[in-house]
Design a protein around this motif. Structure first.
Motif, PDB file in Angstrom:
ATOM      1  N   HIS A   1       0.851  -1.213   0.029  1.00 43.31           N
ATOM      2  CA  HIS A   1       0.001  -0.007   0.125  1.00 43.31           C
ATOM      3  C   HIS A   1       0.873   1.315  -0.124  1.00 43.31           C
ATOM      4  CE1 HIS A   1       0.950  -1.360   4.059  1.00 43.31           C
ATOM      5  NE2 HIS A   1       1.073  -0.116   4.287  1.00 43.31           N
ATOM      6  N   LEU A   2       1.955   1.131   0.270  1.00 44.42           N
ATOM      7  CA  LEU A   2       3.227   2.388   0.202  1.00 44.42           C
ATOM      8  C   LEU A   2       3.553   2.489  -1.171  1.00 44.42           C
ATOM      9  CD1 LEU A   2       5.630   1.389   3.308  1.00 44.42           C
ATOM     10  CD2 LEU A   2       3.472   2.950   3.241  1.00 44.42           C
ATOM     11  N   ALA A   3       3.409   4.170  -1.527  1.00 40.41           N
ATOM     12  CA  ALA A   3       3.931   4.430  -2.591  1.00 40.41           C
ATOM     13  C   ALA A   3       5.253   4.029  -3.124  1.00 40.41           C
ATOM     14  CB  ALA A   3       3.950   6.069  -2.915  1.00 40.41           C
ATOM     15  N   SER A   4       6.176   4.097  -2.031  1.00 40.24           N
ATOM     16  CA  SER A   4       7.630   3.552  -2.070  1.00 40.24           C
ATOM     17  C   SER A   4       7.611   2.188  -2.385  1.00 40.24           C
ATOM     18  CB  SER A   4       8.371   3.817  -1.141  1.00 40.24           C
ATOM     19  OG  SER A   4       7.883   3.414   0.296  1.00 40.24           O
ATOM     20  N   VAL A   5       6.830   1.321  -1.891  1.00 41.54           N
ATOM     21  CA  VAL A   5       7.021  -0.090  -2.353  1.00 41.54           C
ATOM     22  C   VAL A   5       6.375  -0.268  -3.764  1.00 41.54           C
ATOM     23  CG1 VAL A   5       5.874  -2.287  -1.920  1.00 41.54           C
ATOM     24  CG2 VAL A   5       6.852  -0.822  -0.179  1.00 41.54           C
ATOM     25  N   GLN A   6       5.366   0.505  -4.100  1.00 39.64           N
ATOM     26  CA  GLN A   6       5.097   0.598  -5.577  1.00 39.64           C
ATOM     27  C   GLN A   6       6.339   0.875  -6.422  1.00 39.64           C
ATOM     28  OE1 GLN A   6       2.310  -0.871  -6.914  1.00 39.64           O
ATOM     29  NE2 GLN A   6       1.730  -1.350  -4.843  1.00 39.64           N
ATOM     30  N   TYR A   7       6.811   1.814  -6.124  1.00 44.05           N
ATOM     31  CA  TYR A   7       8.169   2.377  -6.957  1.00 44.05           C
ATOM     32  C   TYR A   7       9.124   1.235  -6.919  1.00 44.05           C
ATOM     33  CZ  TYR A   7      12.019   5.082  -8.837  1.00 44.05           C
ATOM     34  OH  TYR A   7      12.887   5.585  -9.485  1.00 44.05           O
ATOM     35  N   PHE A   8       9.178   0.710  -5.976  1.00 42.96           N
ATOM     36  CA  PHE A   8      10.314  -0.390  -5.762  1.00 42.96           C
ATOM     37  C   PHE A   8      10.069  -1.579  -6.625  1.00 42.96           C
ATOM     38  CE2 PHE A   8      11.886  -4.405  -3.921  1.00 42.96           C
ATOM     39  CZ  PHE A   8      13.256  -4.422  -4.070  1.00 42.96           C
ATOM     40  N   LEU A   9       8.587  -1.767  -6.608  1.00 43.13           N
ATOM     41  CA  LEU A   9       8.272  -2.929  -7.418  1.00 43.13           C
ATOM     42  C   LEU A   9       8.240  -2.767  -8.836  1.00 43.13           C
ATOM     43  CD1 LEU A   9       5.080  -4.204  -5.370  1.00 43.13           C
ATOM     44  CD2 LEU A   9       7.550  -5.518  -5.466  1.00 43.13           C
ATOM     45  N   GLU A  10       7.981  -1.411  -9.367  1.00 40.35           N
ATOM     46  CA  GLU A  10       7.867  -1.359 -10.741  1.00 40.35           C
ATOM     47  C   GLU A  10       9.217  -0.571 -11.285  1.00 40.35           C
ATOM     48  OE1 GLU A  10       4.593   1.685 -10.723  1.00 40.35           O
ATOM     49  OE2 GLU A  10       3.302   0.252  -9.818  1.00 40.35           O
ATOM     50  N   LYS A  11      10.126   0.229 -10.611  1.00 42.16           N
ATOM     51  CA  LYS A  11      10.999   0.696 -11.271  1.00 42.16           C
ATOM     52  C   LYS A  11      12.371   0.050 -10.603  1.00 42.16           C
ATOM     53  CE  LYS A  11       8.869   3.934 -13.372  1.00 42.16           C
ATOM     54  NZ  LYS A  11       8.716   5.139 -12.941  1.00 42.16           N
ATOM     55  N   VAL A  12      12.467  -0.407  -9.604  1.00 42.71           N
ATOM     56  CA  VAL A  12      13.701  -1.110  -9.215  1.00 42.71           C
ATOM     57  C   VAL A  12      13.979  -2.140  -9.354  1.00 42.71           C
ATOM     58  CG1 VAL A  12      15.355  -1.176  -7.100  1.00 42.71           C
ATOM     59  CG2 VAL A  12      13.962   0.775  -7.393  1.00 42.71           C
ATOM     60  N   LEU A  13      13.072  -3.082  -8.756  1.00 48.29           N
ATOM     61  CA  LEU A  13      13.011  -4.849  -8.837  1.00 48.29           C
ATOM     62  C   LEU A  13      13.267  -5.131 -10.492  1.00 48.29           C
ATOM     63  CD1 LEU A  13      13.089  -7.143  -7.132  1.00 48.29           C
ATOM     64  CD2 LEU A  13      10.831  -7.261  -7.332  1.00 48.29           C
ATOM     65  N   PRO A  14      12.576  -4.653 -11.401  1.00 47.02           N
ATOM     66  CA  PRO A  14      12.870  -5.259 -12.685  1.00 47.02           C
ATOM     67  C   PRO A  14      14.251  -4.786 -13.278  1.00 47.02           C
ATOM     68  CG  PRO A  14      10.698  -3.835 -12.585  1.00 47.02           C
ATOM     69  CD  PRO A  14      11.541  -3.711 -11.173  1.00 47.02           C
ATOM     70  N   GLU A  15      14.655  -3.814 -12.877  1.00 44.66           N
ATOM     71  CA  GLU A  15      16.076  -3.652 -13.093  1.00 44.66           C
ATOM     72  C   GLU A  15      17.195  -4.662 -12.637  1.00 44.66           C
ATOM     73  OE1 GLU A  15      16.520   1.320 -13.687  1.00 44.66           O
ATOM     74  OE2 GLU A  15      17.745   0.317 -12.159  1.00 44.66           O
ATOM     75  N   LEU A  16      16.964  -4.864 -11.400  1.00 43.56           N
ATOM     76  CA  LEU A  16      17.584  -5.946 -10.690  1.00 43.56           C
ATOM     77  C   LEU A  16      17.723  -7.269 -11.359  1.00 43.56           C
ATOM     78  CD1 LEU A  16      17.640  -6.563  -7.053  1.00 43.56           C
ATOM     79  CD2 LEU A  16      17.300  -8.531  -8.271  1.00 43.56           C
ATOM     80  N   LEU A  17      16.302  -7.518 -11.872  1.00 40.79           N
ATOM     81  CA  LEU A  17      16.116  -8.712 -12.613  1.00 40.79           C
ATOM     82  C   LEU A  17      16.619  -8.950 -13.977  1.00 40.79           C
ATOM     83  CD1 LEU A  17      12.420  -9.716 -11.179  1.00 40.79           C
ATOM     84  CD2 LEU A  17      14.518 -10.949 -10.554  1.00 40.79           C
ATOM     85  N   ASN A  18      16.852  -7.569 -14.512  1.00 42.90           N
ATOM     86  CA  ASN A  18      17.353  -7.732 -15.885  1.00 42.90           C
ATOM     87  C   ASN A  18      18.854  -7.859 -16.101  1.00 42.90           C
ATOM     88  OD1 ASN A  18      15.335  -7.774 -17.382  1.00 42.90           O
ATOM     89  ND2 ASN A  18      14.809  -5.526 -17.474  1.00 42.90           N
ATOM     90  N   GLU A  19      19.644  -7.764 -14.681  1.00 37.79           N
ATOM     91  CA  GLU A  19      21.027  -7.935 -14.714  1.00 37.79           C
ATOM     92  C   GLU A  19      21.320  -9.528 -15.235  1.00 37.79           C
ATOM     93  OE1 GLU A  19      23.677  -6.651 -12.395  1.00 37.79           O
ATOM     94  OE2 GLU A  19      22.748  -4.680 -11.968  1.00 37.79           O
ATOM     95  N   THR A  20      22.430  -9.565 -15.711  1.00 35.03           N
ATOM     96  CA  THR A  20      22.866 -10.826 -16.578  1.00 35.03           C
ATOM     97  C   THR A  20      23.115 -11.921 -14.980  1.00 35.03           C
ATOM     98  OG1 THR A  20      25.226  -9.900 -16.859  1.00 35.03           O
ATOM     99  CG2 THR A  20      23.511 -10.212 -18.582  1.00 35.03           C
ATOM    100  N   PHE A  21      22.735 -12.808 -15.143  1.00 34.04           N
ATOM    101  CA  PHE A  21      23.098 -14.126 -14.348  1.00 34.04           C
ATOM    102  C   PHE A  21      22.398 -15.269 -14.542  1.00 34.04           C
ATOM    103  CE2 PHE A  21      19.427 -14.050 -11.435  1.00 34.04           C
ATOM    104  CZ  PHE A  21      18.667 -12.934 -11.783  1.00 34.04           C
ATOM    105  N   THR A  22      23.006 -16.378 -13.970  1.00 30.22           N
ATOM    106  CA  THR A  22      22.723 -17.783 -14.635  1.00 30.22           C
ATOM    107  C   THR A  22      21.210 -18.040 -14.275  1.00 30.22           C
ATOM    108  OG1 THR A  22      24.860 -18.179 -14.110  1.00 30.22           O
ATOM    109  CG2 THR A  22      23.448 -20.062 -14.669  1.00 30.22           C
ATOM    110  N   ASN A  23      20.627 -17.809 -13.140  1.00 24.67           N
ATOM    111  CA  ASN A  23      19.379 -18.329 -12.782  1.00 24.67           C
ATOM    112  C   ASN A  23      18.436 -17.101 -12.954  1.00 24.67           C
ATOM    113  OD1 ASN A  23      20.261 -21.020 -12.158  1.00 24.67           O
ATOM    114  ND2 ASN A  23      20.663 -20.295 -10.087  1.00 24.67           N
ATOM    115  N   GLN A  24      18.620 -16.348 -14.005  1.00 25.05           N
ATOM    116  CA  GLN A  24      17.612 -15.361 -14.463  1.00 25.05           C
ATOM    117  C   GLN A  24      16.215 -15.380 -14.314  1.00 25.05           C
ATOM    118  OE1 GLN A  24      18.545 -13.130 -17.679  1.00 25.05           O
ATOM    119  NE2 GLN A  24      18.194 -11.178 -16.964  1.00 25.05           N
ATOM    120  N   GLY A  25      15.904 -16.547 -15.134  1.00 24.69           N
ATOM    121  CA  GLY A  25      14.285 -17.180 -15.277  1.00 24.69           C
ATOM    122  C   GLY A  25      13.887 -17.630 -14.166  1.00 24.69           C
ATOM    123  N   ALA A  26      14.520 -18.224 -13.474  1.00 31.68           N
ATOM    124  CA  ALA A  26      14.142 -18.778 -12.013  1.00 31.68           C
ATOM    125  C   ALA A  26      13.723 -17.652 -11.161  1.00 31.68           C
ATOM    126  CB  ALA A  26      14.770 -19.849 -11.402  1.00 31.68           C
TER     127      ALA A  26
END
Lengths: 211, 211, 211, 211, 211, 211
Positions: free
Chosen positions: A174-199
């Protein structure tokens, strides 16, 4: 005894390592963790402010900076022990509170005792600042576990820590900052190159879908 | 799940350090400590045997070797927390016991469960072997604190650990092996060259006199 | 000089690292290795006992616990040097034996000299306990090399160590405990997730087929 | 196989530590030691040159830089083992020589084999450059032991290393560079402030008087 | 003040780490790096000599051995800062030169000052030996970055360091030793087994094609 | 690129060590130092507030928390280089400013750029909060040097750092918090037991008398 012991004790937090025996690529001291949590809280507070919330910055910085200081005299009780039964958990919370009081009365000069009692008590309360602290603590833990996963640490414990951190963060969606984290930060982290990215992307999508 | 997880977990004990944040000159892992305590128990058992006692060597080695394995899933609860109230202490002991049972049922194959339940339970009982374990655990702690004192670590915490260890050892002074330690080993330790030699000799003499 | 020097020397084994310059992810001290080998011997002895063998537990624990203590005064001679010629090997064995005798006469008090001469001599003899020690030493080495392989260390030396350890273990395949290890423990290890899983499974199958 | 393996192996020398288990304040890798010995040889060669000697600089640098490379495949055999009997010493020297030859034939491309056979053979010969290497190796060891003594390490082994190093250096007192070291460098070292200054000055004076 | 301070300062170079905060698998001290660069220069000089060039070996060893000593009193200024503007770069070069002069006048005895001024000045000049130093410095950096890439470090900074090192090496492709490196050493490195082998081979081929 | 890179970069500050090559007993990362400086600023701000000053807490925490972040892309330029000439100092300050701007424009999302430009700029200005930061930075440095002195590190550089830190603190002696530090904290520190207590007390008294 005045503030000399307190200032000197800050250095002991540089020598207490988090999750001893787990991190293989990079260890994290309680001092470093406190720095990172305060930086993350600073950023999440900024997002809240831009979303129109009123932040009590003094309270936010204070909560984040001091949130793990009591590990110095309480130690690191494993979560499953702490949460074994509600009675045990309540008793441990009581012990922590009374030990903090003892510490303050023994180590902090009288003019500052009330202030440090406040600073060292549990900061993760229902206020906006308390909630941001809860999120910041888990964002840093999520990054610590990701650091191991990205470097190829095959131990499943880090996926579990990632999941557990994200689950707690999602409890504050419900926090705006968590929404931001989920929408803008986490996708960047998951787009880094690493072996188990898909999992990791799948785990994340599933947790978000369920939240 | 078979014994693979158990064998692999031994390596995690190499990464858990005792008294985190305290030792400045040499840190000690739980794995190393377990090795040293077993070596010391081996020696103290030998002294008892020469004094005419009957030693159950299998039990002695087993107690010493396994006595800190449960730190892996319980963590390191600071002594003042553990002993804050008798009720809390009893509750924590119950939690440790039931967590050990859970661990054994989950991680040890059925044919070995009864044996490992026995091996992982608290070994410091009233038997001669249990008493030798209590003493060996403190002899190693005394040497660990002496290692810091001798190298010039000025923190008073090591003198406190030395005192606390010696006090526990003295509680077993009815044992021939403790008599040997006090008469033949401790004087050699105190005759090493180090700066605060006089102070430590006095503390020792006072504690022995009071015991 | 009494047992003080011996007890103090245990700490030096915490600072001697195995295969210096090889392990990149986790280093292993001689003290930690001795702990793990004794734990593994404890388990393999249990399997033998369940298979109907009679174990001399005192002897088994003693052999495992003390098997690398002499590295303190002998050092770590690389295997290819040690085995360069049969004459050299015999001479080095003689030197080790006479140095162990010198050490015991110089550092161990008279009442314990005979006992420690026995404890510090080469334990890998033809007895069941001696054979279990030979296997336990290699099981730990196999796990140490697997730790590097699983974390992605690409150096071929760890595959070579894995092969060499397994080859030695297979030389004892007449033991019930080795059968158990091959049937119940090793498959679990090979089922862990790691990049070169297929390659290691093939090496293992080939070695077992040839044994 | 070409020079790639050789260049890559240089990094392994960064991970082999000298006198494992001894240094408490600062450890020294074989790579670092080789750097320091070459620096010291460079300085002692300069003193010789100013005293009118002719230095073969290429030879001096080559001897100093490569003098411990073979530790990579020979390991670190403790001095008392190495010198146990003259026969053993001769046999070990033979083994080292033939292992170096094997290494060169296996790892160095043909056009460079003769050159690297020369570079990797024992450099401490009767030439002026060989003598400077012998001295430089011990000057660095003397500084390594002094580093521990000055910081207050109470272990007598460092005084023994200091004495043994100085004794070897004094065996070359016919060299102008050793005279310079004794007259201009050592007094400065002994004038540093440290607890056991008097004791070390006396040991030094006695050794010099006897030499 | 005589050469004692200089010899003692060599040990400080064992504690200064290159690219602090970057290497996750293996760190490299300035002392170790200086050793490796001198070894690499020794090899590249040998190739040049076999190609008919005349090598001033004294100069080559001297340049390589001493090339980073001044980091002790200058520190590690990040490249982008150093090269921000030509004026800044020139001013920093002036400051380094005058600080080196100050250091020599303060710490080196008069008879050796001229020699050490020469030894500590920038060695990467237009001479063949200066060019070999430039190449050797980058070959070691290339191997340091490869060490991380091969072990699976996913940070792109190591690919960037690899590229930057290779680019500098290619700027000296008129040297026979660089030709040898490109034709005989680099292909062996790229044939090692590691995850991103294909990507690194492509980067290398592209850079060589462009050079 | 969003805030992911910034959050991830906090971990790099855990791997950058202060005064590389100097601290022998305890090293301090930039992350840990930032935590301690913020804790000290929190305390000094409390003293000022009790003395009737108005503290802008948000500004104080922000200045302390972020004051060394730019070391990530600027590096650690040794003070004597930085202050060699006024022109050089001004140019370096310009370079730092423009590099910080580049960093913010490249790594921080647009909505937060103005805020992070403010957070990452030099915080030691003329405001009360800027002065408290200047003092806190030096109080931590004074404690870091005292940590080495108390443990017996004989290197004079730590006495010099102690003096230099105290001198800067004394330049702010008009602040109530500095008065408190001098009257209530520093005497406690000097009353700890350590070898050179008298010398440090004299240095302190002389500096205070001169201030």
């Amino acid at each position: 005894m005045g503030m000399h012991q307190y200032i000197k004790s800050l250095s002991d937090l540089e020598n207490i390592y988090r999750c001893p025996g787990k991190f293989k690529y990079q260890e994290h001291s309680v001092a470093s963790h406190s720095f990172k949590v305060t930086q993350i809280a600073q950023f999440l507070g900024t997002v809240e402010e831009q979303a129109g919330e009123k932040i009590d910055w003094r309270s936010l910085y204070e909560k984040a900076l001091n949130h793990d200081y009591t590990e110095l005299f309480i130690g690191d009780i494993k979560t499953p022990v702490k949460y074994a039964t509600p009675t045990l958990r309540a008793m441990l919370a009581d012990v922590e509170e009374s030990m903090t009081e003892n510490f303050v009365h023994k180590e902090i000069p009288a003019p500052f005792q009330a202030i440090y009692l406040e600073r060292l008590k549990e900061g993760k309360d229902e206020t906006l600042e308390g909630q941001i602290l809860s999120v910041s603590d888990k964002v840093d833990l999520l990054y610590e576990s990701f650091g191991e996963i990205q470097k190829g640490n095959p131990e499943s414990v880090f996926t579990e820590i990632y999941e557990e951190s994200l689950t707690t963060i999602l409890a504050f969606k419900h926090l705006a900052s968590v929404q931001y984290f989920l929408e803008k930060v986490l996708p960047e982290l998951l787009n880094e190159t690493f072996t188990n990215q898909g999992a990791l992307q799948k785990i994340t999508a599933d947790l978000i879908a369920k939240a």
